[in-house]
Design a protein around this motif. Structure first.
Motif, PDB file in Angstrom:
ATOM      1  N   GLU A   1      22.106  57.302 -63.000  1.00 14.70           N
ATOM      2  CA  GLU A   1      22.475  56.743 -64.303  1.00 14.70           C
ATOM      3  C   GLU A   1      22.868  57.835 -65.289  1.00 14.70           C
TER       4      GLU A   1
ATOM      5  N   ARG B   1      26.199  59.675 -64.349  1.00 16.52           N
ATOM      6  CA  ARG B   1      27.369  58.861 -64.678  1.00 16.52           C
ATOM      7  C   ARG B   1      27.611  58.822 -66.182  1.00 16.52           C
TER       8      ARG B   1
ATOM      9  N   HIS C   1      30.121  62.230 -64.669  1.00 11.00           N
ATOM     10  CA  HIS C   1      30.271  62.670 -63.289  1.00 11.00           C
ATOM     11  C   HIS C   1      30.557  61.495 -62.361  1.00 11.00           C
ATOM     12  N   GLU C   2      31.365  61.734 -61.361  1.00 15.93           N
ATOM     13  CA  GLU C   2      31.530  60.770 -60.282  1.00 15.93           C
ATOM     14  C   GLU C   2      30.346  60.948 -59.341  1.00 15.93           C
ATOM     15  N   VAL C   3      29.641  59.874 -59.044  1.00 15.95           N
ATOM     16  CA  VAL C   3      28.374  59.974 -58.316  1.00 15.95           C
ATOM     17  C   VAL C   3      28.432  59.180 -57.012  1.00 15.95           C
TER      18      VAL C   3
END
Length: 235
Positions: free
Chosen positions: A16, A19, A23-25
């Protein structure tokens, strides 16, 4: 960023917060088709990933089970990271695991050894017990009587742990990072009684080291801000 164990207590918060910071997670979990114990799905999951945050966990007091889990998942993860060209491995660990003899802690020690000696630049963050641990201990034993280990802790909010992990993941690998602990020293029994709602909480000894502060930080550490009482009121 990829988060191993991204559906667990801390993992969800790490995902959570990462993001929220843009950031792309990638969430690495068995429910998402990735098995850390066999390595199935890891290569696909790590394609294009720059940094992995490992918060995967197992609930056991068995030395054999703990060592087997942490050794296997760490070896598989590091090997897949090397194949994928991942540049930074961030590992969550526990304050005091080298001072307290516990089957679970022996597994975490082995995990630290493998990560620090591994092929990927690593940042290792040791933290104290989460505030959430007291609630988990209450849930483990059904009925009106609960059992608390005789131990002193400096509990920290899992949300603050997640924040620190993401912060460290955003920077260069630094080996052993400064430990993170909560703002106050409490006994596990007092924490559980705060949440027990009239249930009887008994204490049981779990070793001298644990009772005498073996899981408290002994050197410099970052101090969390959220007290246990503040956390309990916000549940």
């Amino acid at each position: 960023m990829a988060v191993a164990g991204g559906t667990g207590c801390v993992g969800k918060l790490v995902v959570e917060q990462a993001r929220e910071r843009g950031h792309e997670v990638v969430v690495i979990s068995r429910s998402g088709g990735v098995d850390l114990m066999t390595g199935a799905g890891l290569d696909d999951a790590l394609r294009g990933v720059d940094v992995v945050i490992d918060v995967a966990n197992v609930s056991t007091l068995s030395r054999k089970a703990s060592v087997a889990f942490f050794e296997t998942e760490t070896r598989n993860l590091l090997a897949a990271e090397q194949r994928a060209g991942v540049g930074h491995h961030v590992l969550l660990s526990i304050v005091g695991i080298d001072r307290v003899e516990s089957g679970y802690y022996l597994g975490k020690r082995r995990q630290e050894e493998l990560a620090l000696a591994g092929p990927i630049p690593v940042t290792l963050l040791r933290v104290t017990q989460f505030h959430e641990f007291a609630a988990q201990m209450l849930d483990k034993v059904p009925g009106p009587v609960k059992v608390a280990p005789l131990m002193k802790s400096r509990p920290v909010a899992a949300s603050e742990v997640a924040t620190e992990l993401v912060r460290l993941a955003e920077g260069p690998a630094q080996g052993r990072a400064t430990e993170l602990a909560g703002p106050e020293v409490l006994t596990m029994a007092s924490m559980m009684r705060r949440l027990a709602k009239g249930k009887l909480v008994l204490t049981v000894p779990v070793g001298k080291a644990m009772a005498n502060g073996g899981v408290l930080p002994t050197g410099d550490f970052h101090r969390g801000k959220i007290t246990f009482e503040q956390w309990a009121k916000s549940r």
